[in-house]
Design a protein around this motif. Sequence first.
Motif, PDB file in Angstrom:
ATOM      1  N   THR A   1      22.484  28.972  17.839  1.00  0.00           N
ATOM      2  CA  THR A   1      21.368  29.903  17.943  1.00  0.00           C
ATOM      3  C   THR A   1      20.392  29.397  18.991  1.00  0.00           C
ATOM      4  OG1 THR A   1      20.087  28.729  16.277  1.00  0.00           O
ATOM      5  CG2 THR A   1      21.505  30.506  15.475  1.00  0.00           C
ATOM      6  N   PHE A   2      19.576  30.331  19.461  1.00  0.00           N
ATOM      7  CA  PHE A   2      18.478  29.976  20.358  1.00  0.00           C
ATOM      8  C   PHE A   2      17.242  30.690  19.848  1.00  0.00           C
ATOM      9  CE2 PHE A   2      16.840  28.189  24.195  1.00  0.00           C
ATOM     10  CZ  PHE A   2      15.799  29.037  24.580  1.00  0.00           C
ATOM     11  N   MET A   3      16.232  29.937  19.496  1.00  0.00           N
ATOM     12  CA  MET A   3      15.011  30.508  18.932  1.00  0.00           C
ATOM     13  C   MET A   3      15.333  31.364  17.706  1.00  0.00           C
ATOM     14  SD  MET A   3      13.034  31.205  22.505  1.00  0.00           S
ATOM     15  CE  MET A   3      11.686  32.097  21.810  1.00  0.00           C
ATOM     16  N   GLY A   4      16.263  30.888  16.922  1.00  0.00           N
ATOM     17  CA  GLY A   4      16.577  31.567  15.669  1.00  0.00           C
ATOM     18  C   GLY A   4      17.498  32.767  15.813  1.00  0.00           C
TER      19      GLY A   4
ATOM     20  N   LYS B   1      12.411  38.538  20.754  1.00  0.00           N
ATOM     21  CA  LYS B   1      11.353  38.820  19.761  1.00  0.00           C
ATOM     22  C   LYS B   1      11.791  39.955  18.846  1.00  0.00           C
ATOM     23  CE  LYS B   1       7.142  37.354  22.177  1.00  0.00           C
ATOM     24  NZ  LYS B   1       5.984  37.763  22.965  1.00  0.00           N
TER      25      LYS B   1
ATOM     26  N   ARG C   1      14.356  38.832  16.351  1.00  0.00           N
ATOM     27  CA  ARG C   1      13.715  37.987  15.336  1.00  0.00           C
ATOM     28  C   ARG C   1      12.974  38.834  14.314  1.00  0.00           C
ATOM     29  NH1 ARG C   1      11.846  32.359  17.148  1.00  0.00           N
ATOM     30  NH2 ARG C   1       9.831  32.911  16.223  1.00  0.00           N
TER      31      ARG C   1
ATOM     32  N   GLU D   1      26.053  17.134  18.716  1.00  0.00           N
ATOM     33  CA  GLU D   1      27.008  17.978  19.434  1.00  0.00           C
ATOM     34  C   GLU D   1      27.450  17.390  20.754  1.00  0.00           C
ATOM     35  OE1 GLU D   1      24.935  21.674  19.752  1.00  0.00           O
ATOM     36  OE2 GLU D   1      25.453  22.258  17.706  1.00  0.00           O
TER      37      GLU D   1
ATOM     38  N   VAL E   1      22.279  27.832  29.206  1.00  0.00           N
ATOM     39  CA  VAL E   1      21.034  27.522  28.503  1.00  0.00           C
ATOM     40  C   VAL E   1      20.015  28.622  28.799  1.00  0.00           C
ATOM     41  CG1 VAL E   1      19.082  25.907  28.365  1.00  0.00           C
ATOM     42  CG2 VAL E   1      21.422  25.042  28.583  1.00  0.00           C
ATOM     43  N   VAL E   2      19.522  29.266  27.750  1.00  0.00           N
ATOM     44  CA  VAL E   2      18.600  30.397  27.954  1.00  0.00           C
ATOM     45  C   VAL E   2      17.364  29.922  28.717  1.00  0.00           C
ATOM     46  CG1 VAL E   2      17.292  32.209  26.819  1.00  0.00           C
ATOM     47  CG2 VAL E   2      19.462  31.454  25.833  1.00  0.00           C
ATOM     48  N   PHE E   3      17.001  30.662  29.730  1.00  0.00           N
ATOM     49  CA  PHE E   3      15.876  30.441  30.646  1.00  0.00           C
ATOM     50  C   PHE E   3      16.168  29.436  31.758  1.00  0.00           C
ATOM     51  CE2 PHE E   3      13.755  33.356  28.239  1.00  0.00           C
ATOM     52  CZ  PHE E   3      13.305  32.924  27.003  1.00  0.00           C
TER      53      PHE E   3
ATOM     54  N   GLU F   1      12.721  25.453  22.977  1.00  0.00           N
ATOM     55  CA  GLU F   1      14.098  24.985  22.813  1.00  0.00           C
ATOM     56  C   GLU F   1      14.706  24.551  24.138  1.00  0.00           C
ATOM     57  OE1 GLU F   1      16.690  26.947  20.082  1.00  0.00           O
ATOM     58  OE2 GLU F   1      15.057  27.353  18.666  1.00  0.00           O
ATOM     59  N   ASN F   2      13.891  24.567  25.206  1.00  0.00           N
ATOM     60  CA  ASN F   2      14.294  23.966  26.476  1.00  0.00           C
ATOM     61  C   ASN F   2      13.789  22.524  26.570  1.00  0.00           C
ATOM     62  OD1 ASN F   2      13.659  27.153  27.142  1.00  0.00           O
ATOM     63  ND2 ASN F   2      15.515  26.404  28.101  1.00  0.00           N
TER      64      ASN F   2
ATOM     65  N   MET G   1      30.576  26.018  18.961  1.00  0.00           N
ATOM     66  CA  MET G   1      29.571  25.215  18.235  1.00  0.00           C
ATOM     67  C   MET G   1      29.090  26.000  17.031  1.00  0.00           C
ATOM     68  SD  MET G   1      27.218  23.705  21.285  1.00  0.00           S
ATOM     69  CE  MET G   1      27.691  24.496  22.797  1.00  0.00           C
ATOM     70  N   ALA G   2      29.069  25.330  15.895  1.00  0.00           N
ATOM     71  CA  ALA G   2      28.606  26.014  14.687  1.00  0.00           C
ATOM     72  C   ALA G   2      27.119  26.261  14.800  1.00  0.00           C
ATOM     73  CB  ALA G   2      28.902  25.123  13.494  1.00  0.00           C
ATOM     74  N   ASP G   3      26.648  27.305  14.149  1.00  0.00           N
ATOM     75  CA  ASP G   3      25.218  27.582  14.119  1.00  0.00           C
ATOM     76  C   ASP G   3      24.631  27.600  15.536  1.00  0.00           C
ATOM     77  OD1 ASP G   3      22.195  25.980  12.893  1.00  0.00           O
ATOM     78  OD2 ASP G   3      22.693  28.079  13.165  1.00  0.00           O
TER      79      ASP G   3
ATOM     80  N   ILE H   1      10.597  24.223  31.750  1.00  0.00           N
ATOM     81  CA  ILE H   1      10.330  25.585  31.284  1.00  0.00           C
ATOM     82  C   ILE H   1       9.042  25.521  30.462  1.00  0.00           C
ATOM     83  CG2 ILE H   1      11.219  27.508  29.928  1.00  0.00           C
ATOM     84  CD1 ILE H   1      12.937  26.940  32.377  1.00  0.00           C
TER      85      ILE H   1
END
Lengths: 283, 93
Positions: free
Chosen positions: B5-8, B86, B89, A281, B58-60, A161-162, B1-3, A219
Amino acid sequence: MPKKYAILPCNGLDKAQGPLSREVALAVAEETGGEIICPVLLNNSSPRYEKLLGELPLLVIDGCGTKCASKLAANLNLKVDRKVLIADEMKTSVLKPEEGLSPGPVGLEFARAVATLISEDMPEEAVEDATSLFSAPVSYATFTHEKYIFRVPQDGFFFNENDCWVRVSGNRARVGVSDYVQQNLTDMTYFEPPKVGQAVEQFDEIGTIESVKSSMDLISPVGGMVVAINNALIANPEIINEDPYENGWVAELELTDLESDRELLLDCPAYLELVKKKAAETH
Amino acid sequence: MADDTFMGVKRELIDWYPTIDYSKCNFCMECDKFCPHKVFEHRDGDPKLVVANPNNCVVFCRACAKTCDPDAITFPSKPETIAAIKKIREEGG
């Protein structure tokens, strides 16, 4: 034969790194016959250096993390062949320049050592990459959002997702960035590859790309060892803009545990949906 | 922002954002200028710079830390963050 550069140092006057950048630039020019570009004059009158920049590859010497020289080069759409960050060199060098705005004896020795590293640096031996494993034609899905058309491969790739992709062949994989990324970043100006031999865990940084607009650390979608990097991107980072999924590959890895890594990756249809959501978005 | 999520996983359940060490920060604002996601905010008052929107990060991504000359920015551990994602999830969160 040492490489001759057009040299763009930073012009910082309020910290030690600025004057040290200048000393490095002077030493590189002396050792290699390159020419120094005055950043202030370049900023005020770029046609003055047009000929020089057309003839010689560009070396940028940034003093500190603010990276004014890099920003100036990016603002002028200049392609950068080589970069040095004095603040990083100070961390890794055994020579510790004196504090203060005028370089002392150790500072000058440090500057000469950095200049020698630059002047003597031979391009890494081209490591054979496994092009034959990744040469099957790729078919693409596209979708349009306002004036943008985004491409995503239809299969054979996985994404995190990156916005970085991985393409697998046996135990070998290539990684790169998606079309969505290259369109957001726009014209690429610089590519800093990972090191061959570097061990990478899934989601570790694996190289950096810079554009006129911003920069991004890739990443890694997978864990493994870097066995090859795409040398063509060093001289021509714009290949990432032209062909992000095929010729714009960034690195090749020998994989550690693809099955486990895949649990956290998206397949092509899922990534296409993600790009649609992101485009809606932000654009 | 709707929905969001990151990696679910819902973004607000993931601890990923920069932390400013105010003993090192010189308030140059380079991190704020660099970040396109408005994670930071430049304020009047004390401190002049804060992490105003941690869930925009932003994750990572750790790019802002590279812009920080005094090395005042740190991030959580990536392996711990991956393990937490993990776990959420698996629990269906």
